[in-house]
Design a protein around this motif. Structure first.
Motif, mmCIF file in Angstrom:
data_model
loop_
_atom_site.group_PDB
_atom_site.id
_atom_site.type_symbol
_atom_site.label_atom_id
_atom_site.label_comp_id
_atom_site.label_asym_id
_atom_site.label_seq_id
_atom_site.Cartn_x
_atom_site.Cartn_y
_atom_site.Cartn_z
ATOM 1 N N LYS A 7 0.837 -1.237 -0.056
ATOM 2 C CA LYS A 7 0.031 0.293 -0.054
ATOM 3 C C LYS A 7 0.791 1.435 0.144
ATOM 4 N N SER A 8 2.145 1.282 0.324
ATOM 5 C CA SER A 8 2.913 2.278 0.322
ATOM 6 C C SER A 8 3.187 3.306 -0.858
ATOM 7 N N GLU A 224 -2.191 12.137 12.216
ATOM 8 C CA GLU A 224 -3.179 11.218 11.998
ATOM 9 C C GLU A 224 -4.290 12.055 11.182
ATOM 10 N N GLU A 228 -5.783 10.903 7.579
ATOM 11 C CA GLU A 228 -7.322 10.676 7.511
ATOM 12 C C GLU A 228 -8.087 11.547 6.724
ATOM 13 N N TYR A 263 3.646 6.166 12.512
ATOM 14 C CA TYR A 263 2.323 6.071 12.231
ATOM 15 C C TYR A 263 1.942 5.241 10.920
ATOM 16 N N LEU A 264 2.750 5.528 10.029
ATOM 17 C CA LEU A 264 2.559 4.520 8.657
ATOM 18 C C LEU A 264 2.530 3.178 9.016
ATOM 19 N N THR A 265 3.571 2.902 9.822
ATOM 20 C CA THR A 265 3.768 1.459 10.120
ATOM 21 C C THR A 265 2.645 0.833 10.922
ATOM 22 N N THR A 266 2.263 1.744 11.841
ATOM 23 C CA THR A 266 1.034 1.007 12.616
ATOM 24 C C THR A 266 -0.260 0.721 11.633
ATOM 25 N N LYS A 267 -0.246 1.574 10.520
ATOM 26 C CA LYS A 267 -1.444 1.477 9.478
ATOM 27 C C LYS A 267 -1.102 0.412 8.409
ATOM 28 N N GLY A 268 0.319 -0.219 8.543
ATOM 29 C CA GLY A 268 0.733 -0.995 7.062
ATOM 30 C C GLY A 268 0.793 -0.291 6.145
ATOM 31 N N LEU A 269 1.299 0.851 6.208
ATOM 32 C CA LEU A 269 1.643 1.880 4.975
ATOM 33 C C LEU A 269 3.017 2.308 4.806
ATOM 34 N N THR A 270 3.874 1.678 5.508
ATOM 35 C CA THR A 270 5.236 2.108 5.633
ATOM 36 C C THR A 270 5.870 2.368 4.170
#
Length: 290
Positions: A7-8, A224, A228, A263-270
């Motif tokens: 997704k990154s 965030e 969002e 933040y991105l890591t927690t959302k799987g977007l790194t």
């Protein structure tokens, strides 16, 4: 170790060492700048805001930008962005094949436009129009920053309609990338969520970014709110260093890159970053920011 996810690809991270360094009182030696920037280039950000083609009287810290540029290793994927403030800067910047992006601070505050570029908003709009034409001919991309996009400390009029108006004017001139810039740290999560989504919806041909400044206490909630709200191009600086010396005497730091990464890591977007080189850059930064 490289951290990757599928997704990154939709998220562009813009690392801003130029913004971090430009307000420092002591001149950072060219060789130190080069070493630091080359480490950041190895991390794998989408873009590196590395320097500026402006008057050395205005920003003495960046007087060696051309010399620095000649020593950068641009063999990786990261694109280079340089800030310009007038047509002379544009003409100097486009001479360099290594530079991909030219960034122009277009303020929606008349006071700050005069203070930052010694020109009016109307004059700056004309400069942007010429800059876009030059970039098109030279195969560069222009990034227009809506400076003071979240308000200003001067009492100049500010509201969402003003932001929309100037975005529309820039779009009509041919702007393709617009970054709403906080400049002095007055953005809030509420403002971010109010301003960005309508712009993204109305001007679908434009790539919108955010250049936020923040106190450490507010960084996470602003990050965030930004993602969002649909931000896909985020400016930040290692450890949150920096601020605009032309805006106020008390600088408010940039959004810290490590907060964005977390933040991105927690959302799987790194993004596809080399975290070993990132840690090296974090350690090396103490040679520049004391």
């Amino acid at each position: 170790m490289n951290t990757k996810t599928e997704k990154s690809k939709d998220i562009k991270l813009v690392e801003c060492p130029r913004d971090a360094m430009q307000g420092l009182q002591d001149f950072v030696p060219t060789e130190l700048k080069v070493a630091y920037l080359n480490l950041l280039l190895q991390v794998g950000f989408d873009t590196l805001d590395f320097g500026s083609f402006v008057s050395p009287k205005a920003i003495p810290q960046m007087r060696d930008t051309e010399e620095v540029l000649g020593q950068l290793d641009i063999s990786g994927k990261t694109k280079l962005l340089a800030i310009v403030a007038n047509l002379k800067g544009v003409e100097n910047a486009v001479k360099h094949n290594e530079i991909n992006y030219l960034g122009f601070p277009f303020s929606i505050s008349e006071t700050f436009q005069q203070r930052n570029t010694n020109s009016s908003i109307a004059q700056s709009l004309a400069t942007v129009e010429q800059m876009l034409e030059i970039c098109d001919k030279k195969q560069k991309e222009a990034v227009i920053y809506l400076s003071m996009g979240f308000g200003n400390p001067y009492g100049d009029a500010w509201n969402v309609d003003i932001i929309t108006h100037w975005t529309d004017q820039l779009a009509k001139k041919g702007a393709k990338i617009i970054s709403v810039a906080d400049t002095v740290g007055v953005s809030t999560p509420e403002k971010i969520k109010t301003i960005l989504p309508p712009l993204v919806k109305e001007f679908q041909a434009i790539e919108f970014g955010l250049h936020l400044h923040s106190t450490p206490q507010q960084r996470l909630e602003k990050i965030e709110a930004a993602f969002e709200a649909g931000c896909t191009r985020m400016d930040s600086a290692l450890r949150g260093y920096g601020g605009c010396p032309m805006a106020a005497d008390n600088l408010t730091g940039n959004i810290a890159t490590e907060y964005v990464i977390d933040y991105l890591t927690t959302k799987g977007l790194t993004a596809n970053l080399n975290m070993e080189k990132w840690q090296e850059a974090m350690l090396f930064s103490t040679n520049i920011f004391h």
